[in-house]
Design a protein around this motif. Structure first.
Motif, PDB file in Angstrom:
ATOM      1  N   UNK A 106       0.930  -1.138   0.120  1.00  0.00           N
ATOM      2  CA  UNK A 106       0.036  -0.253  -0.063  1.00  0.00           C
ATOM      3  C   UNK A 106       1.109   1.283  -0.047  1.00  0.00           C
ATOM      4  N   UNK A 107       1.929   1.422   0.796  1.00  0.00           N
ATOM      5  CA  UNK A 107       2.756   2.395   0.964  1.00  0.00           C
ATOM      6  C   UNK A 107       3.253   2.518  -0.556  1.00  0.00           C
ATOM      7  N   UNK A 108       3.743   1.568  -1.052  1.00  0.00           N
ATOM      8  CA  UNK A 108       4.746   1.775  -2.494  1.00  0.00           C
ATOM      9  C   UNK A 108       3.793   2.134  -3.350  1.00  0.00           C
ATOM     10  N   UNK A 109       2.587   1.889  -3.610  1.00  0.00           N
ATOM     11  CA  UNK A 109       1.686   2.238  -4.334  1.00  0.00           C
ATOM     12  C   UNK A 109       1.251   3.587  -4.308  1.00  0.00           C
ATOM     13  N   UNK A 110       1.030   4.043  -3.247  1.00  0.00           N
ATOM     14  CA  UNK A 110       0.599   5.596  -3.172  1.00  0.00           C
ATOM     15  C   UNK A 110       1.784   6.386  -3.383  1.00  0.00           C
ATOM     16  N   UNK A 111       2.938   6.110  -2.807  1.00  0.00           N
ATOM     17  CA  UNK A 111       4.176   6.801  -3.058  1.00  0.00           C
ATOM     18  C   UNK A 111       4.353   6.891  -4.553  1.00  0.00           C
ATOM     19  N   UNK A 117       3.811  10.202   1.027  1.00  0.00           N
ATOM     20  CA  UNK A 117       4.869   9.582   1.836  1.00  0.00           C
ATOM     21  C   UNK A 117       4.377   8.219   2.155  1.00  0.00           C
ATOM     22  N   UNK A 118       5.443   7.420   1.707  1.00  0.00           N
ATOM     23  CA  UNK A 118       4.883   5.732   1.892  1.00  0.00           C
ATOM     24  C   UNK A 118       4.488   5.502   3.329  1.00  0.00           C
TER      25      UNK A 118
END
Length: 454
Positions: A106-111, A117-118
């Motif tokens: 999820x963090x990688x996708x939105x970043x 920020x991831x």
């Protein structure tokens, strides 16, 4: 119901690593990594055919068990809670690692997509998962998994097909790229050498994980009636063949291989699917398809958190900490452990040394498969299995898996689930044969469990 149980089991299994980790691994190392998908197809089908029907019937006969640790304890009609506690501890530890992979995705996708920020994205995704798990519990998790699974399938199948059409266009210019040796060879070592053999065995070894994956096994136990098992199995196997064979095995290979030819070299191999979607589709459609990554991450994270919650509340809190705890108190105990696991998983995912999505999944998958796979199979098919043998199988499988991962995995190239599973199996059999045979009550329960009934 049959349909929801079947598709929910598939969706809770196919996390974000199917859309990011596996295509990225194929993109980086070549078609030799497709053996992982072959192992997953075989393992899923075997689990539905050989485990689901027997586990559904046996878990009901074994005092209507609702968690795997409960089932393993009730199967032996034992008042000793040792196996239940050991199993629950393994659950909590491994689920911290497994949930971290979904939060990391999820963090990688939105970043990548928004520049957010991831860490901020990880916090938001975790909060959303917690909210609907708290509000709806197992029912909410199964139904959200059902729809998330359909979205994942559509995204995996559409993206590589459109990439092929785009590459045939007159205005497409192939990027300059270099590929590793034997990149397009399913024998990654170029022939039948140890590198090829270890990659094939490691890939097929992924299938062993299905026999010990608690958040999948609990779907088998939750099917409404034994008579619905056949329909669920048919639905699940057809869906698995479509999604894993054509989407995961074929399409992940295509996403990975085409991705290298379509995109050229990229900095982060886990983003090959993300970059292809953004290049191929208008903003609105790419947003919907990229939501498949969120669906994949959330459908697995919620199942893992719920399984760990049930294990802690039912297998540690009530039998050990508060024997007279009410259902409401146990519910809140489960919610507290879910929040704690989420916090630990967040810090693992946020660590720069976590190894990435695929590495986290590999670690957790092997831990569950090695610890519980042999014991689940023996408990369903061997009357002579004893309580001591089951404890030995769980402990030895988990320890061997951890030791192999720490000291021998990189030097041998062999996935730790294989030695862990085999050693757990041997330990359970040897200790069972060396210990006192099960009582007549236990063997009678074994026989009654598989009598025809609805």
């Amino acid at each position: 119901g049959g349909w929801v149980a079947a598709l929910s089991a598939g969706a809770s299994d196919m996390s974000a690593w199917v859309l990011m980790g596996l295509p990225g691994s194929i993109y980086l190392y070549g078609i030799g990594k497709v053996w992982i998908a072959v192992g997953l197809v075989i393992g899923t089908i075997c689990a539905w055919v050989f485990v689901a029907p027997r586990l559904r019937r046996y878990s009901i006969r074994a005092n209507d068990s609702i968690t795997i640790p409960q089932f393993l304890t009730n199967r032996f009609q034992s008042k000793n809670k040792g196996l239940q506690i050991i199993s629950a501890i393994v659950f909590v530890v491994v689920y911290c690692i497994y949930s971290a992979s979904s939060i990391s995705a999820c963090g990688t996708l939105f970043n990548t997509v928004t520049g957010m920020s991831a860490k901020t994205a990880m916090i938001i995704a975790t909060a959303i998962i917690l909210v609907y798990v708290f509000l709806g519990g197992f029912n909410a998790v199964c139904w959200t998994d059902f729809f998330q699974g359909m979205l994942m399938l559509a995204a995996l199948m559409l993206t590589p097909i459109l990439a092929l059409f785009a590459m045939k266009g007159a205005d497409f210019v192939a990027p300059i790229m270099t590929v590793p040796e034997n990149y397009f060879n399913p024998l990654s070592g170029g022939g039948f050498n140890w590198k090829s053999v270890s990659d094939i065995l490691s890939g097929l070894g992924w299938g062993l994980g299905y026999f010990g994956m608690p958040h999948i096994l609990v779907r088998f136990m939750s099917i409404e009636k034994p008579s619905m098992i056949k329909k669920s199995s048919i639905v699940a196997i057809i869906w698995v063949v479509i999604s894993l064979f054509s989407a995961v095995m074929a399409m992940s290979a295509v996403v990975g291989l085409i991705g290298r030819q379509f995109l050229g070299e990229i900095d982060n191999e886990n983003l090959v699917f993300v970059h292809m979607v953004r290049r191929l589709f208008p903003a609105f459609i790419s947003g919907v398809l990229l939501s498949a990554i969120l669906a994949a991450a959330m459908s697995t994270a919620d199942s893992q958190l719920l399984a760990s919650s049930s294990a802690f509340a039912s297998d540690i809190y009530k039998p050990v900490i508060r024997k007279d705890a009410t259902d409401h108190e146990m519910q809140w105990a489960g919610r507290v452990i879910v929040m704690l696991i989420s916090v630990v998983a967040f810090f693992i995912a946020a660590s720069p040394n976590c190894g990435g999505i695929m590495a986290l999944v590999e670690c957790a998958w092997a831990g569950f498969g090695s610890a519980f796979g042999p014991v689940i199979l023996l408990s369903l098919y061997w009357r002579r299995l004893t309580y001591s043998g089951a404890i030995a199988g769980v402990c030895v499988g988990f320890v061997v898996d951890a030791v192999w991962y720490a000291f021998l995995s990189s030097s041998t190239g062999l996935y730790e689930i294989i030695p862990g599973f085999l050693c757990g199996l041997l330990a359970a059999v040897i200790v069972s044969l060396c210990s006192k045979a099960p009582s007549k009550e236990v063997t009678d329960l074994f026989d009654r469990a598989f009598e025809p009934t609805d």
